[in-house]
Design an enzyme around this catalytic site. Sequence first.
Site, PDB file in Angstrom:
ATOM      1  N   SER A  65       0.815  -1.221   0.000  1.00  0.00           N
ATOM      2  CA  SER A  65       0.000   0.000   0.000  1.00  0.00           C
ATOM      3  C   SER A  65       0.844   1.265   0.000  1.00  0.00           C
ATOM      4  CB  SER A  65      -0.894   0.052   1.242  1.00  0.00           C
ATOM      5  OG  SER A  65      -1.787  -1.020   1.261  1.00  0.00           O
TER       6      SER A  65
HETATM    7  N1  SAH Z   1       0.667  -5.825   4.048  1.00  0.00           N
HETATM    8  C1  SAH Z   1       1.390  -6.033   2.793  1.00  0.00           C
HETATM    9  C2  SAH Z   1       0.531  -5.766   1.581  1.00  0.00           C
HETATM   10  C3  SAH Z   1      -0.165  -6.953   1.242  1.00  0.00           C
HETATM   11  S1  SAH Z   1      -1.014  -7.071  -0.301  1.00  0.00           S
HETATM   12  C4  SAH Z   1       2.655  -5.239   2.730  1.00  0.00           C
HETATM   13  O1  SAH Z   1       2.937  -4.449   3.642  1.00  0.00           O
HETATM   14  O2  SAH Z   1       3.398  -5.420   1.768  1.00  0.00           O
HETATM   15  C5  SAH Z   1      -2.194  -8.265   0.255  1.00  0.00           C
HETATM   16  C6  SAH Z   1      -1.620  -9.612   0.562  1.00  0.00           C
HETATM   17  O3  SAH Z   1      -2.674 -10.407   1.097  1.00  0.00           O
HETATM   18  C7  SAH Z   1      -1.096 -10.355  -0.643  1.00  0.00           C
HETATM   19  O4  SAH Z   1       0.244 -10.690  -0.439  1.00  0.00           O
HETATM   20  C8  SAH Z   1      -1.989 -11.589  -0.733  1.00  0.00           C
HETATM   21  O5  SAH Z   1      -1.319 -12.751  -1.187  1.00  0.00           O
HETATM   22  C9  SAH Z   1      -2.435 -11.732   0.704  1.00  0.00           C
HETATM   23  N2  SAH Z   1      -3.657 -12.509   0.931  1.00  0.00           N
HETATM   24  C10 SAH Z   1      -4.794 -12.528   0.215  1.00  0.00           C
HETATM   25  N3  SAH Z   1      -5.693 -13.364   0.769  1.00  0.00           N
HETATM   26  C11 SAH Z   1      -5.106 -13.881   1.889  1.00  0.00           C
HETATM   27  C12 SAH Z   1      -5.519 -14.803   2.888  1.00  0.00           C
HETATM   28  N4  SAH Z   1      -6.725 -15.385   2.890  1.00  0.00           N
HETATM   29  N5  SAH Z   1      -4.666 -15.101   3.876  1.00  0.00           N
HETATM   30  C13 SAH Z   1      -3.418 -14.557   3.924  1.00  0.00           C
HETATM   31  N6  SAH Z   1      -2.967 -13.677   2.993  1.00  0.00           N
HETATM   32  C14 SAH Z   1      -3.806 -13.344   1.987  1.00  0.00           C
END
Ligand code: SAH
Length: 217
Positions: A65
């Site tokens: 983000s």
């Molecule tokens: N917080 C992260 C941004 C994450 S983007 C950062 O600081 O970089 C969202 C992430 O959620 C992705 O990597 C995706 O693979 C993960 N995601 C999606 N569904 C999920 C689930 N059910 N459990 C765990 N991770 C999940």
Amino acid sequence: MTSPSTFDINRERMIEEQLVARGITDQRVLEAMRTVPRHLFVEDAIQAHAYGDFPLPIGSGQTISQPYIVALMTLALHLTGSEKVLEIGTGSGYHAAILSRLCQKVYTVERLDALVSRARKVFDRLRYYNIVSRIDDGTVGWPSEAPFDGIIVTAGGPRIPEPLIAQLAEPGRLVMPVGGQDVQELQVVDKRDGGITVTTIEQVRFVDLIGAHGWSN
Ligand code: SAH
């Protein structure tokens, strides 16, 4: 004394121009964002853009983000330093790193193996030892470590997963983007005195939360 690097200068500009200028005044959150080297959480090729006012690609079709949104979601948890926090969606690990500077311990869950492996290397390099991670469907939470004083979901889903509400301590706060697959609103759940209240803070765009209590694959 070593002189500040371009990354240090860009990070300081990020604080002033993207956070302070938009009304973020919480000194603990600003200090965490001043401390964590965001550029280490992205691929070398895009490090020069790491402090820009936009989300960044982190591989596997996922994104980290925009700094302002990281700050806004973090603020919503009202962390004082003693909390256990659960993050769903480790991604690059950047947001977990920010949280780790502001609470006692971070539990972060990611469904994609490649992302967790990379994030763990960065945590080790920075010696952020109060972050533990696992590969799983985070929509079911982390039952063996519950309850959590704060829960943050960094992917967008159709509704707040019921297991996460159940694993939230009382008092406790949860923040998550809720809505359709193109646009969502950031919702904050405040659990206390046997009840929950939900407030909305901002329109946002997140990648999909995929899992048992999220979108299906
Ligand atoms: N917080 C992260 C941004 C994450 S983007 C950062 O600081 O970089 C969202 C992430 O959620 C992705 O990597 C995706 O693979 C993960 N995601 C999606 N569904 C999920 C689930 N059910 N459990 C765990 N991770 C999940």
